[in-house]
Write a protein that holds these residues in place. Structure first.
Motif, PDB file in Angstrom:
ATOM      1  N   GLU A   1      17.224   4.835  46.787  1.00 19.93           N
ATOM      2  CA  GLU A   1      18.280   3.802  47.268  1.00 19.93           C
ATOM      3  C   GLU A   1      18.358   4.152  48.478  1.00 19.93           C
ATOM      4  OE1 GLU A   1      17.395   0.535  47.542  1.00 19.93           O
ATOM      5  OE2 GLU A   1      16.254   0.062  45.825  1.00 19.93           O
TER       6      GLU A   1
ATOM      7  N   TYR B   1      17.334   4.459  52.620  1.00 16.40           N
ATOM      8  CA  TYR B   1      18.179   3.565  53.043  1.00 16.40           C
ATOM      9  C   TYR B   1      17.507   3.761  54.556  1.00 16.40           C
ATOM     10  CZ  TYR B   1      21.927   1.146  55.081  1.00 16.40           C
ATOM     11  OH  TYR B   1      22.928   0.272  56.233  1.00 16.40           O
TER      12      TYR B   1
ATOM     13  N   THR C   1      25.304   0.608  52.374  1.00 16.55           N
ATOM     14  CA  THR C   1      25.492   0.199  54.114  1.00 16.55           C
ATOM     15  C   THR C   1      27.268   0.685  54.305  1.00 16.55           C
ATOM     16  OG1 THR C   1      24.473  -1.502  54.359  1.00 16.55           O
ATOM     17  CG2 THR C   1      25.571  -1.513  55.220  1.00 16.55           C
TER      18      THR C   1
ATOM     19  N   VAL D   1      22.142  -1.796  47.874  1.00 16.44           N
ATOM     20  CA  VAL D   1      21.684  -1.869  49.779  1.00 16.44           C
ATOM     21  C   VAL D   1      22.672  -2.185  50.244  1.00 16.44           C
ATOM     22  CG1 VAL D   1      20.786  -3.125  52.358  1.00 16.44           C
ATOM     23  CG2 VAL D   1      19.756  -2.482  49.566  1.00 16.44           C
TER      24      VAL D   1
ATOM     25  N   LYS E   1      17.148   8.206  57.414  1.00 14.69           N
ATOM     26  CA  LYS E   1      17.283   7.896  56.419  1.00 14.69           C
ATOM     27  C   LYS E   1      18.905   8.697  56.185  1.00 14.69           C
ATOM     28  CE  LYS E   1      13.217   6.311  55.225  1.00 14.69           C
ATOM     29  NZ  LYS E   1      12.203   7.003  54.413  1.00 14.69           N
TER      30      LYS E   1
END
Length: 413
Positions: A312, A316, A282, A278, A324
């Motif tokens: 993922e 996200y 990001t 994650v 998304k």
């Protein structure tokens, strides 16, 4: 092949004939002449033809003067082939035609007085954007950067150029190539695997400037030039904390600090289950949205990790848009040698990117790699069918996925 001998300019006709007789017969004939041009022009290979030195000399001595070779000439054929492969039209100065292709590389281009000759002057869309300095194999390219900077500042005033001095500088031996982007806040030379395509340099030179705070009441010079990726890093907003753990926020912030400080290599080391993927997504989202990264390579060491990473990305939710990630940007998991041209993120394994024979050790250092050069991660050259993957990845940002925090014999972090 003609056997050529150059004597001093004041050599007599008798001296020329004596030298010719001393040389004796030669299969290709011989040419004995006086030096009629400065030595610098012969080093540059400018004098390809001239008159016979004396009309009374025997016909066997009347041969066209052959240009003298230089140590870097051996690298020119390789450089020419590499430029052609990248989409450049390579031309001589006298046969220059800027309409032949979008990107034109002109050999031996004369610059302003005192700046010499550029081995290659690069044109994109009819405007000069960069230079290439050719050097013989084995030359340390970090010491040649200053020479290309001199060439970039010596472009004649009448020639069109969107940015002066010219921003894109290459130093190459035909085997090793270094590149400097003078649009960066702190330009420095770095090794690249290939010459950039004309479309790439054309996109960079047409990039919109970004606003930076004024310096001593005056506009920052970087605000008046096309913005490079490293310039846009200076304008990133702060990392939003909503939806992220404290460790993830810290990791993303520190990674961006490292990139802004021109330290492109960074390692995010977090415990199992702490949210490494994650945090990586990001950071990738911010690099693509605010940094306009053309493509990000997400590198894993096993296929199942690639499938997990793709899920993922699909799950996200972007913090500022609410959609998304895959609804905004294309994400490709590489399963063949064909690269999606619109993919902003490419997920692939180390094995597919750069395979090696089983007998060779993993993570072997690459001999002769210059300081600051990107690591190949494996010994030897990439397989031919994977060049497209490497080419696409090298235009964007390398962000390896950190999936292991302890070396366990199955992969390194």
């Amino acid at each position: 092949m003609v056997l050529e001998t150059v004597l001093a300019a004041h050599a007599s006709r008798e001296r020329l004939l004596d030298v010719a007789r001393a040389l004796g017969p030669h299969p290709g004939g011989i040419c004995v002449r006086r030096r009629r041009y400065p030595t610098r022009l012969f080093r540059r290979g400018i004098c390809a033809r001239t008159r016979s030195i004396d009309a009374d000399l025997p016909p066997s001595l009347r041969f066209p003067i052959r240009p003298m070779t230089r140590p870097e000439d051996a690298a020119r054929k390789t450089i020419d082939d590499a430029l052609t492969t990248a989409g450049w039209a390579v031309q001589d100065r006298r046969a220059m035609n800027l309409d032949a292709a979008r990107g034109v590389a002109v050999r031996e281009f004369p610059l302003k007085r005192g700046h010499g000759f550029a081995d290659y002057l690069l044109y994109v869309d009819g405007e000069a954007v960069g230079v290439i300095e050719a050097k013989e194999v084995g030359t340390t390219l970090t010491g040649v950067e200053g020479q290309t900077e001199k060439y970039s500042a010596g472009l004649p005033d009448l020639l069109p150029a969107p940015v002066r001095p010219l921003p894109f500088l290459y130093q190459s031996t035909g085997i090793e190539t270094a590149f400097t982007n003078r649009l960066d806040p702190d330009p420095r030379s770095r090794c690249v695997f290939h010459f950039h395509k004309p479309e790439t340099l054309g996109g960079w030179i047409r990039s919109e400037p970004v606003y930076l705070p004024r310096v001593d009441g005056r506009p920052d010079p970087l605000s008046q030039r096309p913005a490079s990726f490293r310039t846009r890093l200076l304008t990133f907003p702060d990392v939003p904390e909503a939806g992220l753990r404290a460790a993830q926020v810290s990791a993303v912030r520190n990674l961006e600090v490292s990139l802004r400080d021109n330290r492109p290599r960074a390692l995010i080391q977090m415990a199992t289950g702490a949210g490494k993927t994650v945090a990586a997504i990001t950071s990738i989202y911010r690099l693509v949205k605010f940094g306009d990264a053309s493509r990000v390579l997400f590198l894993v060491d096993r296929d199942n990790l690639g499938r997990q990473a793709l899920k993922e990305f699909q799950q996200y939710v972007t913090p500022d848009d609410g959609r998304k990630f895959t609804e905004l940007y294309n994400v490709q998991r590489l399963t063949s040698n064909k690269l999606d041209p619109v993919a902003r993120v490419v997920i692939t394994t180390i094995q597919r990117l750069s395979p090696v024979p089983p007998a060779e050790p993993r993570h072997q250092a690459v001999p002769g790699r210059s300081r600051g050069a990107p690591r190949q991660g494996r010994a030897g050259d990439p397989a031919p069918d994977l060049r497209v993957a490497r080419e696409g990845a090298s235009r964007g940002v390398w962000l390896p996925a950190v999936q292991q925090t302890v070396r366990n014999g199955r992969g390194n972090p």
